[in-house]
Scaffold this motif. Structure first.
Motif, mmCIF file in Angstrom:
data_model
loop_
_atom_site.group_PDB
_atom_site.id
_atom_site.type_symbol
_atom_site.label_atom_id
_atom_site.label_comp_id
_atom_site.label_asym_id
_atom_site.label_seq_id
_atom_site.Cartn_x
_atom_site.Cartn_y
_atom_site.Cartn_z
ATOM 1 N N LEU A 160 -43.720 -13.865 111.156
ATOM 2 C CA LEU A 160 -43.417 -13.299 112.460
ATOM 3 C C LEU A 160 -42.970 -11.859 112.254
ATOM 4 N N PRO A 161 -43.474 -10.910 113.038
ATOM 5 C CA PRO A 161 -43.056 -9.515 112.860
ATOM 6 C C PRO A 161 -41.540 -9.379 112.927
ATOM 7 N N ARG A 162 -40.993 -8.542 112.011
ATOM 8 C CA ARG A 162 -39.557 -8.346 111.965
ATOM 9 C C ARG A 162 -39.165 -7.150 112.815
ATOM 10 N N LEU A 189 -25.757 -5.821 106.545
ATOM 11 C CA LEU A 189 -25.882 -7.241 106.883
ATOM 12 C C LEU A 189 -26.282 -7.406 108.341
ATOM 13 N N GLN A 190 -25.656 -6.617 109.218
ATOM 14 C CA GLN A 190 -25.998 -6.672 110.642
ATOM 15 C C GLN A 190 -27.434 -6.209 110.872
ATOM 16 N N ARG A 191 -27.839 -5.147 110.169
ATOM 17 C CA ARG A 191 -29.200 -4.638 110.332
ATOM 18 C C ARG A 191 -30.234 -5.690 109.943
ATOM 19 N N ARG A 192 -29.987 -6.339 108.808
ATOM 20 C CA ARG A 192 -30.938 -7.367 108.366
ATOM 21 C C ARG A 192 -30.958 -8.558 109.315
ATOM 22 N N GLU A 193 -29.797 -8.870 109.873
ATOM 23 C CA GLU A 193 -29.748 -9.976 110.840
ATOM 24 C C GLU A 193 -30.561 -9.620 112.076
ATOM 25 N N ARG A 194 -30.461 -8.361 112.518
ATOM 26 C CA ARG A 194 -31.231 -7.952 113.693
ATOM 27 C C ARG A 194 -32.723 -7.964 113.405
ATOM 28 N N GLU A 195 -33.105 -7.597 112.182
ATOM 29 C CA GLU A 195 -34.528 -7.567 111.832
ATOM 30 C C GLU A 195 -35.126 -8.965 111.780
ATOM 31 N N SER A 222 -17.101 1.517 101.911
ATOM 32 C CA SER A 222 -18.123 0.776 101.162
ATOM 33 C C SER A 222 -18.291 -0.626 101.728
ATOM 34 N N LEU A 223 -17.170 -1.272 102.052
ATOM 35 C CA LEU A 223 -17.241 -2.604 102.657
ATOM 36 C C LEU A 223 -17.946 -2.545 104.006
ATOM 37 N N LEU A 224 -17.637 -1.506 104.794
ATOM 38 C CA LEU A 224 -18.291 -1.359 106.094
ATOM 39 C C LEU A 224 -19.791 -1.123 105.928
ATOM 40 N N GLY A 225 -20.171 -0.373 104.885
ATOM 41 C CA GLY A 225 -21.585 -0.159 104.627
ATOM 42 C C GLY A 225 -22.318 -1.467 104.382
ATOM 43 N N THR A 279 -31.370 -8.633 121.904
ATOM 44 C CA THR A 279 -30.397 -9.304 121.040
ATOM 45 C C THR A 279 -31.031 -10.425 120.229
ATOM 46 N N ASP A 280 -32.132 -10.972 120.689
ATOM 47 C CA ASP A 280 -32.848 -12.015 119.958
ATOM 48 C C ASP A 280 -34.277 -12.068 120.484
ATOM 49 N N TYR A 281 -35.069 -12.980 119.935
ATOM 50 C CA TYR A 281 -36.484 -13.014 120.294
ATOM 51 C C TYR A 281 -36.679 -13.428 121.750
ATOM 52 N N ALA A 282 -35.825 -14.323 122.245
ATOM 53 C CA ALA A 282 -35.926 -14.741 123.643
ATOM 54 C C ALA A 282 -35.689 -13.552 124.565
ATOM 55 N N ASP A 283 -34.718 -12.707 124.204
ATOM 56 C CA ASP A 283 -34.429 -11.510 124.989
ATOM 57 C C ASP A 283 -35.613 -10.547 124.950
ATOM 58 N N PHE A 284 -36.219 -10.399 123.778
ATOM 59 C CA PHE A 284 -37.401 -9.545 123.644
ATOM 60 C C PHE A 284 -38.541 -10.044 124.539
ATOM 61 N N LEU A 285 -38.796 -11.361 124.535
ATOM 62 C CA LEU A 285 -39.861 -11.922 125.361
ATOM 63 C C LEU A 285 -39.565 -11.739 126.847
ATOM 64 N N GLN A 286 -38.298 -11.923 127.241
ATOM 65 C CA GLN A 286 -37.914 -11.747 128.638
ATOM 66 C C GLN A 286 -38.157 -10.311 129.082
ATOM 67 N N GLN A 287 -37.778 -9.356 128.236
ATOM 68 C CA GLN A 287 -37.997 -7.953 128.570
ATOM 69 C C GLN A 287 -39.488 -7.644 128.685
ATOM 70 N N ARG A 288 -40.265 -8.174 127.757
ATOM 71 C CA ARG A 288 -41.707 -7.925 127.795
ATOM 72 C C ARG A 288 -42.319 -8.487 129.071
ATOM 73 N N LEU A 289 -41.887 -9.684 129.455
ATOM 74 C CA LEU A 289 -42.395 -10.282 130.689
ATOM 75 C C LEU A 289 -42.037 -9.413 131.892
ATOM 76 N N GLU A 290 -40.799 -8.924 131.924
ATOM 77 C CA GLU A 290 -40.342 -8.139 133.078
ATOM 78 C C GLU A 290 -41.080 -6.810 133.203
ATOM 79 N N ILE A 291 -41.336 -6.127 132.070
ATOM 80 C CA ILE A 291 -42.039 -4.845 132.178
ATOM 81 C C ILE A 291 -43.501 -5.063 132.556
ATOM 82 N N ASN A 292 -44.114 -6.139 132.066
ATOM 83 C CA ASN A 292 -45.484 -6.463 132.466
ATOM 84 C C ASN A 292 -45.541 -6.791 133.959
ATOM 85 N N TYR A 293 -44.524 -7.514 134.419
ATOM 86 C CA TYR A 293 -44.470 -7.895 135.831
ATOM 87 C C TYR A 293 -44.332 -6.645 136.703
#
Length: 478
Positions: free
Chosen positions: A457-459, A123-129, A115-118, A245-259
């Motif tokens: 901002l989209p979650r 908590l981790q899921r909400r932090e990621r969102e 239950s504690l792990l749940g 892992t965070d929004y900066a990482d998301f933007l970096q990935q988006r830039l790389e796939i567009n490139y």
């Protein structure tokens, strides 16, 4: 190398498991291996690292190999639960709450720990969102723009990867075909499937388990978009991207796939040869570059920013401006004085009315590029602008260079000239004295509210993507 707390905890659990399975107390095993029971307790609780000689003695007394004790696998389910809880309670997300960790005791049931792990997992899921606040996102976007400016908007490793994949698929020259894109996907173990029920929150969906890349219907207008979307989906795999892992990482990935997609549609070797010849002929033009490779005007303009400085020694700027004058995409390394907010962000700022990015909207002929020289506090710039329209409204694409580099471009002979002193508000935002005196206090406009001002901002790990919708889509297509 010093063991981590997690490794010591796992080791302690394995020692305890062997001791208990042999019916020994702490003091009894301690006496046999030459240490006090209290010292052995510290080791079992992961508080102290044992010497190798002690591990050898414990292994001998319990009839196992030292390697068995050093295994990274928990000895049983209970140990796995305790180790996971310990890891969660030492994580940064939990520590930020300022709550004391729960001490696990023998009397605590497995169900209680689960239950504690749940709670920790949620908590981790909400932090990621909650991936970023709007200000964090703007700062991350600004940092990425400045980072790319420092490298001339050029990513050599991705250029090489793109050419390698193209060569492997048999592409030699000319516009990249849908067939070649399909071959590239097949070589990665994927099949391209065009569907009409793609989740509205996703441009494409990759089924990693079954090797499928789902795209919008093949009959949608314009082939460039579909080729680009497929290439972007492949790029995630080729570049080894993990969940952001965070929004900066998301933007970096988006830039790389567009490139990567752009580098495939307009390969470096062929593009540089084309541009170098055009420069030699003093006839550089975005529209020619676009038509030579069968892409959009915007893609050709952006691709020029990747290659012009590194290969042609030409600094430049790129702007995408919507009908309201807001800058929606930007790159510059030529010193153009861009409007920006206190964070240094340019996206969303209003471009000067005197710039061709705005004045081109007033032109009657929307099918050709419009040229203009603009005098600014940072010098004179020559610009080429093309306008267009989407379902969201009209927009303009501008590529410009400092005055001295205009000699390489078609349209340099234009007589159109403007003067901009922005960000000085007297340039185009502050009304003239006569107008102000005539209308101050006598006008009450009803403001058009831009709804994006109130949009959060989209979650989500992939911002704006509805996981439930995506998973239901994949289930439908099993």
């Amino acid at each position: 190398m010093t063991p981590t707390s997690l490794e010591l905890s796992t080791l302690g659990h394995r020692i305890r498991h062997q001791r208990v399975s042999h019916g020994l107390t702490l003091d009894e095993l301690g006496e046999r291996v030459g240490v006090a029971g209290s010292q052995l307790s510290l080791i079992e609780n992961g508080k102290r690292e044992p010497k190798l000689s002690l591990l050898q003695a414990i292994a001998a007394e319990t009839g196992v190999q030292v390697t068995d004790l050093l295994s990274t696998e928990p000895p049983n389910r209970r140990a796995a639960l305790e180790i996971e809880l310990e890891r969660a309670q030492h994580g940064s997300v939990f520590r930020q709450l300022g709550i004391a960790p729960v001490k696990v005791t023998k009397s605590m049931t497995d169900e209680t720990i689960e239950s504690l792990l749940g709670l920790h997992r949620e908590l981790q899921r909400r932090e990621r969102e909650a991936i970023a606040t709007p200000e964090e996102a703007r700062r991350a976007n600004t940092e990425l723009r400045l980072k790319m400016r420092d490298v001339d908007n050029y990513l050599g490793d991705i250029e090489k990867l793109a050419e390698k994949q193209l060569k492997s698929a048999g592409h030699v020259s000319g516009a990249l075909t849908h067939r070649t894109v399909s071959i590239m996907a097949e070589q990665l173990g994927f099949e391209l499937i065009y569907v009409s029920d793609l989740p509205h929150s996703a441009r494409s969906v990759t089924d990693l388990e079954n090797g499928r890349i789902y795209l919008p219907p093949a009959s949608i207008p314009g082939g460039h978009g579909l080729r680009s979307m497929a290439l972007q989906a492949m790029a995630h795999r080729l570049l080894g991207h993990q969940r952001p892992t965070d929004y900066a990482d998301f933007l970096q990935q988006r830039l790389e796939i567009n490139y990567f997609a752009a580098a495939c549609l307009m390969p470096e070797t062929a593009s540089v040869a084309f541009l170098a010849q055009a420069k030699k002929d003093r006839n550089l033009a975005v529209e020619d570059f676009r038509d030579a490779f069968g892409t959009t005007h915007e893609s050709a303009g952006m691709r020029l920013t990747n290659l012009a400085t590194r290969h042609l020694d030409i600094p430049l700027h790129f702007l995408r401006v919507d009908g309201s004058g807001a800058i929606t995409r930007v790159y510059e390394n030529d010193g153009l004085p861009l409007p920006m907010d206190v964070t240094g962000a340019v996206d969303g700022q209003i471009a000067c009315r005197k710039w061709s990015a705005r004045s081109a909207f007033d032109e009657q002929n929307r099918t050709t590029e419009h040229y203009q020289y603009t005098d600014t506090p940072a010098g004179t710039f020559w610009c080429s602008t093309q306008t267009g329209t989407t379902a969201e409204g009209e927009f303009s694409i501008t590529v410009g260079v400092p005055f001295d580099d205009a000699k390489w471009f078609r349209g340099r002979e234009t007589q159109k000239r403007a003067t901009s002193t922005c960000p000085d508000e007297s340039c185009c935002r502050r009304p003239s004295t006569d107008l102000a005196e005539r209308w101050t206090g006598k006008a009450w406009p009803s403001a058009r509210v831009h709804m994006q001002m109130f949009s959060p901002l989209p979650r989500g790990v992939f911002p704006g993507v509805d996981d439930n919708e995506v998973y239901e889509f994949l289930d439908r297509h099993m």
